[in-house]
Design an enzyme around this catalytic site. Structure first.
Site, PDB file in Angstrom:
ATOM      1  N   ARG A  19      64.445  63.927  69.579  1.00 42.23           N
ATOM      2  CA  ARG A  19      65.408  64.219  68.751  1.00 42.23           C
ATOM      3  C   ARG A  19      66.171  65.766  69.010  1.00 42.23           C
ATOM      4  NH1 ARG A  19      65.955  59.491  68.856  1.00 42.23           N
ATOM      5  NH2 ARG A  19      64.941  58.098  67.190  1.00 42.23           N
ATOM      6  N   ASP A  24      63.279  60.912  61.316  1.00 42.22           N
ATOM      7  CA  ASP A  24      64.600  61.341  62.081  1.00 42.22           C
ATOM      8  C   ASP A  24      65.436  62.208  61.581  1.00 42.22           C
ATOM      9  OD1 ASP A  24      62.918  60.658  64.451  1.00 42.22           O
ATOM     10  OD2 ASP A  24      63.687  58.512  64.456  1.00 42.22           O
ATOM     11  N   SER A  62      61.807  47.636  64.809  1.00 38.62           N
ATOM     12  CA  SER A  62      62.613  48.739  64.958  1.00 38.62           C
ATOM     13  C   SER A  62      61.935  49.581  66.081  1.00 38.62           C
ATOM     14  CB  SER A  62      62.658  49.661  63.707  1.00 38.62           C
ATOM     15  OG  SER A  62      63.064  50.783  64.195  1.00 38.62           O
ATOM     16  N   ASP A 122      73.273  49.291  64.625  1.00 36.59           N
ATOM     17  CA  ASP A 122      73.586  50.478  63.665  1.00 36.59           C
ATOM     18  C   ASP A 122      74.818  51.519  64.169  1.00 36.59           C
ATOM     19  OD1 ASP A 122      71.787  49.428  61.819  1.00 36.59           O
ATOM     20  OD2 ASP A 122      70.509  50.978  62.600  1.00 36.59           O
TER      21      ASP A 122
HETATM   22  N1  ARG Z   1      57.114  57.387  63.030  1.00 34.55           N
HETATM   23  C1  ARG Z   1      57.602  58.099  64.375  1.00 34.55           C
HETATM   24  C2  ARG Z   1      58.154  59.320  63.938  1.00 34.55           C
HETATM   25  O1  ARG Z   1      58.536  59.673  63.042  1.00 34.55           O
HETATM   26  C3  ARG Z   1      58.671  57.268  65.064  1.00 34.55           C
HETATM   27  C4  ARG Z   1      59.961  57.029  64.207  1.00 34.55           C
HETATM   28  C5  ARG Z   1      61.026  56.044  65.010  1.00 34.55           C
HETATM   29  N2  ARG Z   1      60.419  54.769  65.166  1.00 34.55           N
HETATM   30  C6  ARG Z   1      60.947  53.572  65.610  1.00 34.55           C
HETATM   31  N3  ARG Z   1      60.071  52.726  65.758  1.00 34.55           N
HETATM   32  N4  ARG Z   1      62.265  53.414  65.333  1.00 34.55           N
HETATM   33  O2  ARG Z   1      58.238  60.220  65.009  1.00 34.55           O
END
Ligand code: ARG
Length: 401
Positions: free
Chosen positions: A95, A124, A175, A15
């Protein structure tokens, strides 16, 4: 004409690699590719080279491992931060830290934009953008993966057309997001909440049938609520977490499989591997039980719940978080001491704890000789404690439901 600049949070994945080219082609921007090292352990030099090859005007790797540990994880540890009682924020804490560095770079480079590759249905995007709004209201964010509306196949098409190297290996169906505090995994078969995660979904935590048949003991030393030593050896927090990730993962500790409530209204099934976090948070809250008064300990749980929601909801940089931190920091002044743990077959069990500030008194607790507790005082205490309920019973004049 001079082009505007954008600072892109670059991971080296498909991405964000497509993103480098897309921001140049479709938006006419000069791209500064930024990779923030928060312990993802990836080949950062290779990621940087890739960004250069894709035509980024500049590519940077910033080591924020200690910053992340000292300014983010230490706070989360003090707050026993777990969303919905289980998720240790292995992604949500990353983040705001990444955005903090992005904003620094954007200001130094005179960039007008920052960009991230999060999709339009996750948490995110909220964390990236709200953090940026709170730190640098003058910057605009470009969420290219939300904007371009390409499917994975279209992205691969775009990549081919624009000569963007993408991995030729069979595609990982999951992912994944990872840093030192843990690894988050979703998508693929995990989207069926009834399906047991296949072994290939988890690369950190050893499956239980392959863990050692002998337990392993560790001792964690805390100062002001933060781990400062492992087995008596002082180390920085990053080193303690990294070492514990290895040891605890070997014993099958730190795997969570849950359906969680996303901020954007969706329920999602995700699995988490966070071995060190599981050990440290268990140890930390156990030590708190030893040193905090009952009232303070119980009230702190309410604060912790709210604190965790703030982290999850992208509100790390908020006024309320600062005020909650003031409470939490005050509560940690006594959280000093050692916790001994036994790691075995998926469990991290506290088997001992001690602190110079322990409120535990053997004289008060013992049932043996040396008992200092005033048993006669209990009688008066109970008659007053129960008094309102006795009066109530008399007035009701009937049996309780
Ligand atoms: N669900 C988790 C959160 O919102 C992780 C999100 C990212 N997860 C991922 N497998 N790319 O904090």
């Amino acid at each position: 004409m001079k082009k505007d600049k954008v600072v892109l949070a670059y991971s080296g994945g498909v991405d964000t690699s497509v993103g480098v080219r897309w921001l140049q082609e479709e938006k006419g921007l000069d791209v500064i590719a930024l990779t923030v090292d928060i312990g993802q352990g990836a080949e950062l030099a290779a990621i940087k080279k890739k960004a250069d090859r894709l035509g980024a005007v500049k590519s940077l790797v910033v080591d924020a491992k200690d910053k992340f540990c000292n300014e983010y994880l230490s706070k989360a540890i003090k707050a026993n931060a777990m969303y919905e009682g289980r998720y240790v924020h292995s992604t949500s804490l990353n983040r705001p830290c990444i955005v903090e560095i992005m904003v620094d770079v954007a200001r130094k480079e005179g960039a007008k934009y920052i960009a991230h590759g999060s999709t339009g249905k996750g948490n995110d995007q909220v964390r990236f953008e709200v953090s940026a709004m709170a730190l640098a209201p003058e910057l605009e964010t470009i969420a290219f993966a939300r904007e371009w509306g390409m499917t994975r196949d279209e992205e691969i098409e775009y990549a081919k057309k624009h000569n963007i190297p993408i991995p030729v290996t069979a595609e990982n169906p999951y992912s994944i997001d990872l840093a030192v505090w843990g690894k988050s995994t979703e998508c693929g078969i995990l989207e069926d909440p009834w399906a047991e995660p296949p072994e290939d979904a988890h690369t950190w935590v050893t499956p239980l049938h392959k863990t050692p048949d002998e337990p392993e003991y560790i001792v964690l030393t805390f100062k002001l609520g933060v781990p400062v030593a492992l087995d008596g050896r002082r180390m920085k927090l990053f080193t303690i977490i990294s070492k514990l990730n290895d040891v605890a993962a070997r014993h099958g500790i730190g795997l969570t499989d849950m359906v969680e409530n996303r901020l954007v209204g969706i329920k999602s099934r995700e699995t988490y591997e966070a071995p060190a976090a599981a050990v440290i948070l268990r140890a930390h809250s156990d030590l708190e039980s030893l040193v905090l008064t009952r009232d303070a300990a119980h009230y702190k749980r309410l604060i912790e719940e709210r604190y965790s929601e703030l982290i999850y909801d992208g509100l790390w940089f908020s006024e309320l978080r600062e005020y909650l931190d003031a409470f939490i920091d005050a509560s940690q002044e006594k959280v000093n001491g050692k916790v001994r743990m036994k790691l075995f077959k998926g469990n991290a069990v506290v088997v001992g704890r001690k602190s110079p500030q322990a409120l535990y008194s053997h004289g008060l607790a013992t049932y043996d000789r040396g008992d200092e507790f005033d048993h006669t005082a209990a009688k008066g205490f109970i008659s007053i404690w129960g008094l309102p309920h006795k009066v109530d019973a008399v007035v009701r004049g009937k049996k309780r439901k």
